[in-house]
Design an enzyme around this catalytic site. Structure first.
Site, short mmCIF file in Angstrom:
data_model
loop_
_atom_site.label_atom_id
_atom_site.label_comp_id
_atom_site.label_asym_id
_atom_site.label_seq_id
_atom_site.Cartn_x
_atom_site.Cartn_y
_atom_site.Cartn_z
N HIS A 198 0.80 -1.22 0.00
CA HIS A 198 0.00 0.00 0.00
C HIS A 198 0.83 1.28 0.00
O HIS A 198 0.40 2.29 -0.54
CB HIS A 198 -1.07 -0.04 1.09
N GLU A 440 -10.97 -11.14 -6.69
CA GLU A 440 -9.58 -11.13 -6.22
C GLU A 440 -9.28 -12.33 -5.32
O GLU A 440 -8.21 -12.43 -4.75
CB GLU A 440 -9.24 -9.80 -5.53
N ASP A 464 -4.44 -8.66 -5.30
CA ASP A 464 -4.76 -9.72 -4.35
C ASP A 464 -4.94 -11.06 -5.05
O ASP A 464 -4.58 -12.10 -4.49
CB ASP A 464 -6.04 -9.37 -3.57
N CYS A 511 -8.52 -3.82 -12.24
CA CYS A 511 -8.09 -2.61 -11.53
C CYS A 511 -6.83 -2.83 -10.70
O CYS A 511 -6.43 -1.98 -9.92
CB CYS A 511 -9.21 -2.06 -10.66
C1 PEP Z 1 -6.33 -5.47 -6.01
O1 PEP Z 1 -6.29 -6.28 -5.08
O2 PEP Z 1 -5.89 -5.70 -7.16
C2 PEP Z 1 -6.91 -4.14 -5.80
C3 PEP Z 1 -7.11 -3.32 -6.80
O3 PEP Z 1 -7.21 -3.78 -4.53
P1 PEP Z 1 -6.14 -3.35 -3.40
O4 PEP Z 1 -4.81 -3.18 -4.07
O5 PEP Z 1 -6.67 -2.09 -2.81
O6 PEP Z 1 -6.20 -4.51 -2.46
MG MG Z 2 -7.47 -6.02 -3.28
#
Ligand code: PEP
Ligand code: MG
Length: 596
Positions: A198, A440, A464, A511
């Site tokens: 993150h 995911e 994920d 995404c």
């Molecule tokens: C993902 O898991 O690809 C996603 C877009 O969500 P995050 O990165 O916020 O877990």
């Molecule tokens: Mg995710």
């Protein structure tokens, strides 16, 4: 103050947020700062002793000052603990043993102190008296202070960073990153983490260069060192020579030129030469990013990560706060659509007072939709805010971490309840608001046909999905080599989900960070994805690749890839294929032919 100043020392990490910057290091003690352990020349011993003695004195002065500042008589009653700490600082064994170790073993002060502490720690553990045994923790507080002073880190108050610095940390939680006054941050570098941790994602969305997974940054870098970081290649240079600095500055100039050139694609549609049109949207973490998303050519917001609304505060956002923020999103992105993902807390993002941050396996724990299903009031408040804002533009709701159909049904039931309340109160909202599921988790991907009965759209979260499908922690740098977006399993999963979504007649987006990688653009196009959502700055690059391609060639590329058995073969094939197909863009990160 550096013991042996590293000059022109290159370290390699993982490029997490592009940009090249030169700046001074600011060491932040977050989680564990590794101590520099260095052997010294005999002639340096006395200097080290001096440094140690100075650090002790500074620690003493700081404690005395803290003690003097306590005026409240109630609090003063407890100040004896500071006296205990001052006594520890005067402890003969602590002082003399460390000094002797510096001289005899010829090691730096940090290492010598660490060895002394090990001995003291063992001695403390053997004490029978429980109270005295517990004084070990005081020893640790005091030693942390001495270490901080040795490393030149006066105040480890992350909120008080001044000047413009490169933050160097073992790790930073998303809450830490947000707490820092970002005006003062030129870059981030961390020992741990991967491209999809993150800190990396947040740095990208804030446009702050970052390198993660350096493993040794906090042990090699001293506060105040001059650093160059390249957030694209993952290179970090400690105390660069003039020559090295100049070569990086030249690289930066070329990268800037490339960025300006690529922006020409922002306003063009993402349409292939044979007329297939996909939609490129933006991932954002704050509504303040909407202008940048538009400027880079986003045709909507494909993922608004709402966690930032909840972090760094003791209370929870109110319905009105949610409403006001989502209304800004709806109005500012109009006539395009804004996709709001409901709270995805847990895993590596904690909510103070709520998240079970001592879970053994946080990634498999009470996170995202699971958390919302337990704390339904928090979920309802967010849904109310989203629904009310839906009267001001086009919004849709995205549910994170869906593992099975029950979760969508439960969420829908709660949404219906909230809708009823709004109808009763005569508050307008979009009755037809769409609900999507993040794909995911492997169980969601294999039951996509079932989920498609309840979901209006899908969005594949590859960050994920790769982690769970390959059992590779997305933030663990030790296994980052196994985090392979082009693993045959990942390609097969995506292909299956896309086919299922198309059969069910629902749109399918991607995404995860994979969507922003131009090298993978044709693979994802050939797999049949309809929408791509990514960090805004990547949109023009992806548009360029799509506009220079034919959908048919991407189909045949994917057919060939599916024959390979390993991720390495697929990656190698894709890279060389792209390099041949787009010689100007894929030869290396900074194409030589682009001259300023
Ligand atoms: C993902 O898991 O690809 C996603 C877009 O969500 P995050 O990165 O916020 O877990
Ligand atoms: Mg995710």
């Amino acid at each position: 103050m550096a013991v042996q100043q590293q000059i022109n020392k290159f370290i390699q990490g993982i490029g997490a947020s592009t940009g090249i910057i030169i700046g001074r290091a600011y060491l932040v003690e977050r989680f564990k700062v590794r101590l520099p352990q260095k052997r010294i020349e005999p002639k340096e011993a006395e200097k080290e002793v001096e440094r140690f003695v100075r650090a002790i004195e500074e620690s003493r002065n700081q404690l005395t000052e803290i003690k003097e500042k306590i005026l409240d008589p109630q609090v003063r009653k407890h100040s004896f603990i500071l006296d205990v700490h001052l006594m520890i600082l005067n402890d003969e064994m602590l002082l003399q043993d460390t000094i002797d170790t510096i001289r005899k073993k010829q090691v730096n002060a940090e290492w010598a102190l660490d060895l002394t502490l090990e001995k003291l720690d063992t001695a403390f553990k053997a004490i029978e008296d429980e109270y005295l045994r517990e004084r070990r923790s005081d020893l640790h507080y005091v030693s942390a202070r001495i270490f901080r002073n040795l490393l030149g880190k006066k105040e480890d108050d992350i909120t008080k960073i001044k000047g413009k610095v490169i933050v160097v940390a073992h790790d930073l939680s998303p809450a830490d990153t947000l707490q820092i006054n970002l005006k003062h941050v030129a870059g981030f570098i961390t020992d741990i983490g991967g491209k999809v941790s993150h800190t990396a994602i947040l740095s990208r969305s804030l446009g702050i260069p970052a390198v993660v997974g350096l493993e040794v940054a906090t042990s090699l870098i001293n506060g105040g060192d001059l650093l160059i970081i390249d957030g694209e290649t993952g290179e970090v240079v400690i105390n660069p020579s003039e020559e090295v600095s100049q070569s990086f500055l030249e690289r930066k100039r070329r990268a800037k030129y490339f960025e300006r050139e690529i922006l020409k694609y922002a306003s063009l549609p993402a349409e292939t030469r044979d007329g297939v049109r996909v939609r490129l949207q933006a991932n954002i973490e704050m509504v303040e990013e909407i202008p940048s998303a538009k400027m880079h050519g986003a045709e909507g917001i494909g993922l608004y990560r709402t966690e930032t609304l909840y972090l760094n505060r003791k209370d929870l956002p109110t319905e009105e706060e949610h409403f006001q923020i989502y209304r800004r999103l709806a109005e500012n992105i109009h006539p395009a659509t804004g996709t709001i993902r409901t709270l995805d807390i847990g895993g590596d993002k904690f909510l103070s007072g709520y998240s079970e941050n001592n879970e053994m396996n946080p990634a498999l724990g009470l996170r995202a939709i699971r958390f919302s299903m337990r704390e339904t009031d928090i979920f309802k408040t967010q849904l109310k805010g989203i629904l009310r804002a839906s009267a001001y533009g086009k919004l849709r709701i995205l549910l994170p971490m869906i593992s099975g159909i029950e979760e969508i049904r439960q969420a829908r039931a709660i949404l219906e309840e909230v809708k009823k309340g709004l109808v009763k109160a005569r508050i307008p909202f979009d009755q037809e608001i769409k609900i999507g599921a993040m794909i995911e988790i492997p169980s969601a991907s294999v039951t996509a046909d079932l989920l498609a009965r309840e979901a209006d759209f899908f969005s594949i979260g590859t960050n994920d999905l790769i982690q769970y499908a390959l059992a590779v922690d997305r933030i663990n740098e030790h296994v980052s080599y196994l985090y392979e977006p082009l693993h045959p399993a990942v390609l097969r999963i995506i292909r299956g989900v896309v086919e299922t979504a198309h059969q069910a007649g629902i749109p399918i987006a991607i995404c995860g960070e994979m969507a922003a990688e131009p090298t993978y653009a044709l693979v994802l196009l050939g797999l049949g994805l309809d929408e791509f959502s990514m960090t805004p700055v990547s949109i023009p690059k992806m548009k360029k690749v799509f506009r220079m391609s034919r959908f048919e060639e991407s189909r045949s590329l994917v057919q060939q890839l599916l024959q390979f058995a390993t991720a390495a073969e697929i990656e190698c094939f894709v890279r060389s294929w792209m390099a041949k197909r787009f010689p100007e863009d894929f030869i290396e990160c900074y194409p030589e032919e682009i001259k300023a």
